[in-house]
Design an enzyme around this catalytic site. Structure first.
Site, PDB file in Angstrom:
ATOM      1  N   ASP A   4     -24.960  15.323 -24.581  1.00 48.08           N
ATOM      2  CA  ASP A   4     -23.646  15.956 -24.427  1.00 48.08           C
ATOM      3  C   ASP A   4     -22.744  15.176 -23.472  1.00 48.08           C
ATOM      4  O   ASP A   4     -22.001  15.743 -22.689  1.00 48.08           O
ATOM      5  CB  ASP A   4     -23.789  17.409 -23.956  1.00 48.08           C
ATOM      6  CG  ASP A   4     -24.522  17.519 -22.620  1.00 48.08           C
ATOM      7  OD1 ASP A   4     -25.154  16.531 -22.220  1.00 48.08           O
ATOM      8  OD2 ASP A   4     -24.449  18.589 -21.998  1.00 48.08           O
ATOM      9  N   HIS A   7       3.646   7.182   5.256  1.00 45.09           N
ATOM     10  CA  HIS A   7       2.449   7.833   5.788  1.00 45.09           C
ATOM     11  C   HIS A   7       1.703   7.024   6.842  1.00 45.09           C
ATOM     12  O   HIS A   7       0.919   7.574   7.611  1.00 45.09           O
ATOM     13  CB  HIS A   7       1.504   8.214   4.642  1.00 45.09           C
ATOM     14  CG  HIS A   7       0.749   7.060   4.054  1.00 45.09           C
ATOM     15  ND1 HIS A   7       1.256   6.260   3.068  1.00 45.09           N
ATOM     16  CD2 HIS A   7      -0.492   6.574   4.315  1.00 45.09           C
ATOM     17  CE1 HIS A   7       0.365   5.343   2.741  1.00 45.09           C
ATOM     18  NE2 HIS A   7      -0.707   5.506   3.482  1.00 45.09           N
ATOM     19  N   GLU A  45       0.892   5.553  12.573  1.00 44.34           N
ATOM     20  CA  GLU A  45      -0.424   5.022  12.967  1.00 44.34           C
ATOM     21  C   GLU A  45      -0.405   3.519  13.195  1.00 44.34           C
ATOM     22  O   GLU A  45      -1.039   3.021  14.128  1.00 44.34           O
ATOM     23  CB  GLU A  45      -1.449   5.356  11.885  1.00 44.34           C
ATOM     24  CG  GLU A  45      -2.859   4.886  12.220  1.00 44.34           C
ATOM     25  CD  GLU A  45      -3.843   5.223  11.124  1.00 44.34           C
ATOM     26  OE1 GLU A  45      -5.003   4.812  11.240  1.00 44.34           O
ATOM     27  OE2 GLU A  45      -3.446   5.893  10.157  1.00 44.34           O
ATOM     28  N   ASP A  46       0.343   2.794  12.359  1.00 44.55           N
ATOM     29  CA  ASP A  46       0.237   1.334  12.369  1.00 44.55           C
ATOM     30  C   ASP A  46       1.462   0.611  12.913  1.00 44.55           C
ATOM     31  O   ASP A  46       1.490  -0.621  12.924  1.00 44.55           O
ATOM     32  CB  ASP A  46      -0.038   0.830  10.944  1.00 44.55           C
ATOM     33  CG  ASP A  46      -1.387   1.297  10.424  1.00 44.55           C
ATOM     34  OD1 ASP A  46      -2.269   1.568  11.259  1.00 44.55           O
ATOM     35  OD2 ASP A  46      -1.557   1.411   9.195  1.00 44.55           O
ATOM     36  N   ASP A  78      -3.350   8.425  -0.915  1.00 40.67           N
ATOM     37  CA  ASP A  78      -3.657   7.317   0.000  1.00 40.67           C
ATOM     38  C   ASP A  78      -5.084   6.833  -0.220  1.00 40.67           C
ATOM     39  O   ASP A  78      -5.351   5.635  -0.362  1.00 40.67           O
ATOM     40  CB  ASP A  78      -3.461   7.804   1.441  1.00 40.67           C
ATOM     41  CG  ASP A  78      -3.879   6.771   2.471  1.00 40.67           C
ATOM     42  OD1 ASP A  78      -3.658   5.571   2.234  1.00 40.67           O
ATOM     43  OD2 ASP A  78      -4.430   7.165   3.520  1.00 40.67           O
ATOM     44  N   HIS A  99       0.829  -1.221   0.000  1.00 33.26           N
ATOM     45  CA  HIS A  99       0.000   0.000   0.000  1.00 33.26           C
ATOM     46  C   HIS A  99       0.858   1.265   0.000  1.00 33.26           C
ATOM     47  O   HIS A  99       0.725   2.090  -0.916  1.00 33.26           O
ATOM     48  CB  HIS A  99      -0.966  -0.018   1.182  1.00 33.26           C
ATOM     49  CG  HIS A  99      -1.679   1.276   1.393  1.00 33.26           C
ATOM     50  ND1 HIS A  99      -2.525   1.836   0.455  1.00 33.26           N
ATOM     51  CD2 HIS A  99      -1.655   2.156   2.438  1.00 33.26           C
ATOM     52  CE1 HIS A  99      -2.999   2.981   0.914  1.00 33.26           C
ATOM     53  NE2 HIS A  99      -2.479   3.200   2.105  1.00 33.26           N
TER      54      HIS A  99
END
Length: 747
Positions: free
Chosen positions: A275, A88, A92-93, A155, A64
């Site tokens: 259109d 990134h 957090e992880d 992301d 990812h």
């Protein structure tokens, strides 16, 4: 899963080392100066930190961030953005800290990664609050360095490209958030390709049947119309060459979601939409754009009212182009967009176009309308403390501005569609808005709720005695006006609540034959305030005035026990509580429990009919107890314009709840025989009864509103899943009453 129709396609399953090589090649191809060793070190660090982590698809999680880095390089951003894309998710992880990142890779990269990182879910009670705080933090960081939001968009784009393995409910929730926040954000930054990809992917997951139907019809129309497209292009090339205008000509089919919106807005079928095809004429110089427009209008008959000059009056995101719609062969409409090469670069890349010609960071953003917008948003959000209110105002401000009006001095102002003279007044100055008493549009007096139109000349009338009212929130359309009105209402209502609370507190103090000043100056009261997280005695009075706590409950914790008992108070109070409990059994014995309160009546709001298992929020009304709403209710933001009136609630014990709740569903279907019977069978198969059903038809479509009995949120989800699987059903939504002032508010 749909394929996005531009070159933003990362090799999702390619070997990781090859993706890094592709990233480096792209950086070199666009002339980026970067530290190859540092980028390789960041790559290795991120891979090490994510070792052992898997995505829901079973692939290594590191795929990812490395694909996010690929997207950022493909979008022509600098290598710092690419590095942040690789990192990134590490804060957090993983166990990595900001200090570690700053020490190894520098303060700039650490600050950007921190800005992208989400707010931890454990810090908040509800998902919507965590989401709101995430976006608040992102906007704050982006106002300093816009690369924060650019990484966030990349992301989200890769997450949408790989959303298939997620559970159906999660796919719909993420797609809805993408449509409401991320796609408009990409549009606001001028990144039309990213916006289109996000919208089409979200459309695919939210409305798969409509997507498939539209895709099939567009493909068929394109196969049939190949000869027509070729003839139009040849004729356009011939006409421009005859006029001596050098231009590049391309054509494209409009985005699926854009077409779908137009079909729904106009209530027509794809066969009636002419259109959906647009030709683009790219010239070298601006003067050639207007000359090319003259050639087009001389060659084909233009449609009146369909010409727009975004070169003379650019869109707020910097977009410039001439748009016109003309009548071609056999009465078929088609659109032409005429602009210079530089305008086309800005239209496609948006804010990314700045990296094409400004490498100096100090000069890169000077005068950019997108950065000015972010800074304005930063200024407005400082007046909004409630996180969900901030999220609502953010959504309002993300939608494109399409109305341009003039002040008496000739200044041009842009507003979203639906804006009113009141929005204009607050745009001029906050005090002008607060004291606005009327308006003239083109010299004529009009009501304040009159919608602005392109070219209007606006004059605001003021009166020092005029003050904002809550009704104004339903009139204005811009986040600036809404935040200023809320701020004024907050201040005034808090003053009134504080005054009421003080009177109630004084009355209760006199009952116990003590002095107000003595209680306010006591150390016991200070301890109570500290324990409850209340900043001052004034805030305590405000809470009492709003009904969030009672004067008696405070004094019971402050005064000595012997002073509280006297003149039969205890026995009378016990008898009263016993009598009330027989009539209204509180203390968690009902379907709703008001946290920290045992004497407040709570009831389910009729506008949204929340179900057990859903996240809920309470709103203290005047004289009617606590109105309980689903956090997704469209009325919540209208009601909670003052956060102090919000109160925490939770579902009571299962045995105390009602067996069934009535929920209204809106089902859009194809107009087929037997569709009602199949729908009824699907609902009955999930052990649910139909309480009411209404149906209406339009050409080729049916709209059914059915009220069903459900036990809880999971039961509703099973019903929705079964109904969506019925042949001929296009869309199913839970119906909620739209936001109207005063609905279940008791305000």
């Amino acid at each position: 899963m749909p394929k996005t129709r531009n070159r933003i396609r990362p090799p999702v399953s390619a070997p990781r080392a090859r993706i890094l090589a592709d990233v480096e090649r792209r950086l070199e191809a666009i002339g980026r100066v970067y530290d190859k060793e540092l980028l390789a070190e960041i790559y290795r660090f991120s891979e090490e930190m994510h070792t052992g982590q898997l995505r829901r698809s079973g692939e290594p999680y590191f795929l990812h961030p490395v694909n996010v880095a690929y997207l950022l390089a493909d979008l022509k951003f600098d290598y710092v953005s690419v590095a942040v894309g690789l990192l990134h998710d590490v804060l957090e992880d993983t166990l990595t800290t900001r200090e570690v990142l700053a020490g190894r890779f520098g303060e700039e990269i650490a600050e950007l990664v921190d800005g992208v990182t989400k707010i931890g879910r454990h810090e908040y009670v509800r998902r919507d609050e965590a989401q709101a705080e995430t976006f608040r933090k992102m906007i704050l960081a982006s106002a300093k360095d816009v690369r924060v939001v650019l990484v966030k968009l990349a992301d989200r784009l890769h997450n949408m490209m790989t959303l298939e393995p997620m559970p159906p409910e999660a796919r719909r929730r993420i797609s809805r958030e993408t449509l409401e926040i991320y796609a408009p954000l990409a549009h606001r930054l001028g990144m039309s390709r990213v916006k289109g990809d996000l919208e089409d992917l979200a459309f695919y997951y939210l409305y798969p049947l409509q997507f498939a139907e539209l895709h099939t019809k567009i493909e068929r129309e394109m196969r049939v119309g190949q000869d027509t497209i070729r003839r139009i292009r040849e004729r356009l090339v011939e006409a421009l060459e005859a006029a001596g205008i050098e231009a590049e000509i391309t054509f494209r089919v409009k985005r699926y979601y854009s077409i779908y919106q137009k079909l729904r807005r106009q209530g027509i079928d794809i066969s009636q939409l002419y259109d959906y095809l647009a030709f683009r004429v790219i010239t070298e110089h601006e003067r050639d754009t207007y000359a090319a427009l003259g050639v087009v209008h001389h060659t084909w008959r233009p449609i009146m009212g369909r010409f727009k000059d975004y070169i003379a009056v650019p869109k707020p995101n910097g977009y410039q182009s001439l748009h016109t719609t003309v009548v071609g062969e056999k009465g078929k409409y088609f659109e032409l967009q005429i602009r210079t090469r530089e305008m086309d670069l800005v239209a496609e890349e948006g804010i990314a176009a700045h990296w094409q010609y400004k490498e100096d960071a100090s000069q890169r953003w000077q005068g950019d309308p997108n950065i000015l917008w972010l800074r304005q948003l930063l200024e407005w959000q400082q007046d909004v403390q409630d996180p969900r209110t901030f999220l609502t105002t953010l959504k309002i401000d993300l939608y494109p501005d399409e109305v341009y009006v003039f002040s008496p001095k000739g200044d041009v102002f842009s507003f979203p569609r639906g804006a009113t003279p009141l929005d204009f007044a607050y745009k001029v100055h906050t005090e002008v808005g607060h004291h606005c008493s009327g308006a003239r549009i083109n010299g004529r007096l009009v009501p304040l709720r009159t919608e602005l139109a392109n070219g209007d000349l606006i004059e605001i009338l003021t009166n020092p005695a005029r003050q904002p009212s809550r009704d104004w929130l339903a009139i204005v359309a811009t986040s600036r006006a809404k935040s200023k009105i809320r701020q004024w209402l907050n201040t005034e209502q808090k003053k009134r609540a504080t005054e009421i609370g003080r009177r109630l507190f004084e009355k209760e103090v006199r009952r116990y034959k003590t002095g107000l000043r003595k209680v306010l100056d006591s150390s016991e009261l200070s301890q109570v305030l500290e324990a409850e997280g209340i900043a001052s005695a004034e805030d305590l009075m405000s809470r009492i005035g709003f009904g969030k706590t009672s004067a008696k409950s405070v004094l019971e914790r402050v005064l000595p026990a012997e002073q509280l008992v006297g003149e039969g108070d205890e026995s009378r109070g016990a008898k009263l509580r016993h009598a009330v409990s027989k009539i209204l059994p509180f203390k968690g014995s009902g379907p709703i429990v008001v946290k920290g309160q045992d004497d407040l009546l709570a009831y389910l709001a009729k506008c949204c009919n929340p179900l057990p298992g859903e996240e809920i929020v309470g709103y203290v009304t005047r004289g009617r107890g606590v109105s309980v709403h689903s956090v997704d209710c469209p009325n919540v933001q209208n009601l909670l314009y003052h956060p102090e009136r919000e109160i925490e609630v939770e579902w009571g014990r299962a045995k105390d709840r009602a067996e069934n709740y009535l929920i209204a569903l809106v089902v859009e279907t194809q107009d087929r025989p037997g569709i009602l019977a199949r729908l009824a069978d699907a609902i009955a198969s999930q052990e649910s009864n139909i309480a009411q059903i209404e149906a209406a038809t339009a050409p080729g479509r049916g709209m059914i509103e059915v009220t069903v009995q459900v036990r809880d949120r999971k039961h509703l989800e099973r019903i929705l899943s079964r109904v969506r699987g019925v042949s001929g059903v296009l869309r199913v939504d839970r119906r909620m009453v739209g936001a109207h002032a005063g609905v279940d508010a008791g305000a």
